[in-house]
Design a protein around this motif. Structure first.
Motif, mmCIF file in Angstrom:
data_model
loop_
_atom_site.group_PDB
_atom_site.id
_atom_site.type_symbol
_atom_site.label_atom_id
_atom_site.label_comp_id
_atom_site.label_asym_id
_atom_site.label_seq_id
_atom_site.Cartn_x
_atom_site.Cartn_y
_atom_site.Cartn_z
ATOM 1 N N GLU A 1 0.821 -1.206 0.000
ATOM 2 C CA GLU A 1 0.000 0.000 0.000
ATOM 3 C C GLU A 1 0.857 1.259 0.000
ATOM 4 O OE1 GLU A 1 -2.408 -0.544 3.441
ATOM 5 O OE2 GLU A 1 -3.676 -2.049 2.495
ATOM 6 N N GLN A 2 2.118 1.186 0.489
ATOM 7 C CA GLN A 2 2.968 2.351 0.611
ATOM 8 C C GLN A 2 3.801 2.615 -0.640
ATOM 9 O OE1 GLN A 2 5.329 1.641 4.056
ATOM 10 N NE2 GLN A 2 3.639 1.877 5.493
ATOM 11 N N ARG A 3 3.710 1.775 -1.642
ATOM 12 C CA ARG A 3 4.496 1.978 -2.852
ATOM 13 C C ARG A 3 4.091 3.285 -3.525
ATOM 14 N NH1 ARG A 3 3.491 -3.839 -5.180
ATOM 15 N NH2 ARG A 3 4.775 -5.013 -3.768
ATOM 16 N N PRO A 4 5.103 4.028 -4.028
ATOM 17 C CA PRO A 4 4.752 5.277 -4.711
ATOM 18 C C PRO A 4 4.094 4.977 -6.056
ATOM 19 C CG PRO A 4 7.108 4.853 -4.859
ATOM 20 C CD PRO A 4 6.525 3.809 -3.940
ATOM 21 N N ALA A 5 3.341 5.917 -6.520
ATOM 22 C CA ALA A 5 2.662 5.754 -7.805
ATOM 23 C C ALA A 5 3.705 5.743 -8.918
ATOM 24 C CB ALA A 5 1.672 6.890 -8.018
ATOM 25 N N ARG A 6 3.481 4.976 -9.922
ATOM 26 C CA ARG A 6 4.415 4.853 -11.040
ATOM 27 C C ARG A 6 4.280 6.074 -11.942
ATOM 28 N NH1 ARG A 6 4.378 -0.203 -15.162
ATOM 29 N NH2 ARG A 6 5.621 0.765 -16.760
ATOM 30 N N VAL A 7 5.420 6.682 -12.260
ATOM 31 C CA VAL A 7 5.424 7.881 -13.096
ATOM 32 C C VAL A 7 5.838 7.480 -14.502
ATOM 33 C CG1 VAL A 7 6.443 10.155 -13.429
ATOM 34 C CG2 VAL A 7 6.042 9.297 -11.115
ATOM 35 N N VAL A 8 5.041 7.871 -15.465
ATOM 36 C CA VAL A 8 5.328 7.565 -16.858
ATOM 37 C C VAL A 8 5.587 8.865 -17.586
ATOM 38 C CG1 VAL A 8 4.436 6.539 -18.975
ATOM 39 C CG2 VAL A 8 3.856 5.527 -16.767
ATOM 40 N N GLU A 9 6.797 8.990 -18.144
ATOM 41 C CA GLU A 9 7.129 10.193 -18.894
ATOM 42 C C GLU A 9 6.808 9.967 -20.365
ATOM 43 O OE1 GLU A 9 11.014 11.833 -18.313
ATOM 44 O OE2 GLU A 9 11.056 11.172 -16.226
ATOM 45 N N ARG A 10 6.104 10.886 -20.960
ATOM 46 C CA ARG A 10 5.746 10.776 -22.364
ATOM 47 C C ARG A 10 6.486 11.856 -23.157
ATOM 48 N NH1 ARG A 10 2.441 6.643 -23.098
ATOM 49 N NH2 ARG A 10 0.880 6.271 -21.524
ATOM 50 N N LEU A 11 6.890 11.480 -24.353
ATOM 51 C CA LEU A 11 7.537 12.443 -25.242
ATOM 52 C C LEU A 11 6.478 13.330 -25.877
ATOM 53 C CD1 LEU A 11 10.033 10.075 -27.076
ATOM 54 C CD2 LEU A 11 10.589 11.778 -25.352
ATOM 55 N N PRO A 12 6.863 14.559 -26.178
ATOM 56 C CA PRO A 12 5.903 15.416 -26.895
ATOM 57 C C PRO A 12 5.584 14.802 -28.261
ATOM 58 C CG PRO A 12 7.761 16.701 -26.058
ATOM 59 C CD PRO A 12 8.074 15.268 -25.810
ATOM 60 N N GLU A 13 4.426 15.082 -28.761
ATOM 61 C CA GLU A 13 3.971 14.538 -30.031
ATOM 62 C C GLU A 13 4.912 14.924 -31.151
ATOM 63 O OE1 GLU A 13 0.396 13.009 -32.339
ATOM 64 O OE2 GLU A 13 0.366 13.504 -30.230
ATOM 65 N N GLY A 14 5.325 13.926 -31.938
ATOM 66 C CA GLY A 14 6.181 14.171 -33.082
ATOM 67 C C GLY A 14 7.666 14.099 -32.773
ATOM 68 N N GLU A 15 8.062 14.082 -31.511
ATOM 69 C CA GLU A 15 9.489 14.024 -31.163
ATOM 70 C C GLU A 15 9.959 12.568 -31.200
ATOM 71 O OE1 GLU A 15 12.362 14.893 -27.347
ATOM 72 O OE2 GLU A 15 10.567 16.103 -27.591
ATOM 73 N N PRO A 16 11.084 12.293 -31.878
ATOM 74 C CA PRO A 16 11.553 10.907 -31.945
ATOM 75 C C PRO A 16 12.124 10.460 -30.601
ATOM 76 C CG PRO A 16 13.114 12.359 -33.037
ATOM 77 C CD PRO A 16 11.930 13.195 -32.650
ATOM 78 N N ALA A 17 12.120 9.160 -30.392
ATOM 79 C CA ALA A 17 12.668 8.594 -29.167
ATOM 80 C C ALA A 17 14.171 8.792 -29.146
ATOM 81 C CB ALA A 17 12.330 7.115 -29.092
ATOM 82 N N PRO A 18 14.775 8.958 -27.939
ATOM 83 C CA PRO A 18 16.216 9.140 -27.874
ATOM 84 C C PRO A 18 16.947 7.899 -28.391
ATOM 85 C CG PRO A 18 15.272 8.995 -25.674
ATOM 86 C CD PRO A 18 14.148 8.994 -26.642
ATOM 87 N N PHE A 19 18.110 8.141 -29.031
ATOM 88 C CA PHE A 19 18.903 7.052 -29.599
ATOM 89 C C PHE A 19 19.831 6.502 -28.538
ATOM 90 C CE2 PHE A 19 22.664 5.460 -31.828
ATOM 91 C CZ PHE A 19 22.068 4.481 -32.609
ATOM 92 N N ASP A 20 19.847 5.174 -28.414
ATOM 93 C CA ASP A 20 20.729 4.513 -27.451
ATOM 94 C C ASP A 20 21.718 3.668 -28.242
ATOM 95 O OD1 ASP A 20 22.006 3.345 -25.353
ATOM 96 O OD2 ASP A 20 20.265 2.269 -24.587
ATOM 97 N N SER A 21 22.980 4.068 -28.255
ATOM 98 C CA SER A 21 23.974 3.351 -29.056
ATOM 99 C C SER A 21 24.320 1.977 -28.463
ATOM 100 C CB SER A 21 25.238 4.194 -29.201
ATOM 101 O OG SER A 21 25.811 4.410 -27.911
ATOM 102 N N GLU A 22 24.005 1.756 -27.209
ATOM 103 C CA GLU A 22 24.332 0.484 -26.561
ATOM 104 C C GLU A 22 23.180 -0.520 -26.638
ATOM 105 O OE1 GLU A 22 25.609 1.296 -22.631
ATOM 106 O OE2 GLU A 22 27.309 2.497 -23.267
ATOM 107 N N ALA A 23 22.058 -0.075 -27.139
ATOM 108 C CA ALA A 23 20.899 -0.967 -27.229
ATOM 109 C C ALA A 23 21.150 -2.018 -28.320
ATOM 110 C CB ALA A 23 19.644 -0.181 -27.554
ATOM 111 N N THR A 24 20.601 -3.179 -28.100
ATOM 112 C CA THR A 24 20.777 -4.247 -29.094
ATOM 113 C C THR A 24 19.565 -4.369 -29.951
ATOM 114 O OG1 THR A 24 19.994 -5.878 -27.516
ATOM 115 C CG2 THR A 24 22.357 -5.553 -27.697
#
Length: 132
Positions: free
Chosen positions: A109-132
Motif C-alpha cells: 500500500e505504501q508503494r509510490p505511484a508509477r510515473v510515466v514520462e511521455r515524449l511530446p507529439e512528433g518528437e523521436p525517441a532518444p537514440f541509445d547506441s548500446e541498445a541491441t
C-alpha cells in the motif's frame, strides 16, 4: 482414406488396371491385402509390447497433458504476472506468519505511484547506441 476421394480412387484403380494388367491384378491385390494385414498385426504387437513394458494402456493416457503447445512461454509469464500474490492467512497461523503477511500488505500500500514520462507529439525517441 489417405486423402483420396472417390473419383481419385477410381482413376487410380483404372491406371492400376492398365499398368499391371488384368492377368496380374489379382496377384497384386492379394499381396497388398497381406501387407495391410501384416502392418495391422505389427501395430497391435507394438501396442501390446508398450502395454507390457510401460504398464499402461495407450488409450488411457491423457495426451492433452503432454501437448507442447500448453508450454507457451508467453502464456506462462502472463499467468504468473496476473496472479494475485496477496493470499489470505488463516486464523490459526502462527503470529510471525500473520505479522509478515500484514507487513507485506502494508508495504504494497505504501508503494509510490508509477510515473510515466511521455515524449511530446512528433518528437523521436532518444537514440541509445548500446541498445541491441
Amino acid at each position: 482414406m489417405l486423402g483420396i476421394n472417390g473419383p481419385e480412387f477410381l482413376l487410380l484403380l483404372i491406371i492400376g488396371l492398365l499398368v499391371i494388367g488384368p492377368s496380374r491384378l489379382p496377384e497384386y491385390t492379394q499381396k497388398l491385402a497381406n501387407i495391410v494385414k501384416e502392418v495391422r498385426r505389427m501395430a497391435s504387437g507394438a501396442r501390446e509390447q508398450i502395454k507390457e513394458e510401460v504398464g499402461i494402456d495407450i488409450d488411457e493416457v491423457d495426451w492433452r497433458k503432454y501437448d507442447p503447445r500448453q508450454y507457451d512461454p508467453r502464456r506462462i509469464i502472463k499467468e504468473a504476472l496476473l496472479e494475485d500474490d496477496s493470499k489470505p492467512v488463516s486464523a490459526g497461523a502462527p503470529a510471525a506468519v500473520s505479522a509478515v503477511a500484514a507487513a507485506s500488505v502494508s508495504a504494497a500500500e505504501q508503494r509510490p505511484a508509477r510515473v510515466v514520462e511521455r515524449l511530446p507529439e512528433g518528437e523521436p525517441a532518444p537514440f541509445d547506441s548500446e541498445a541491441t
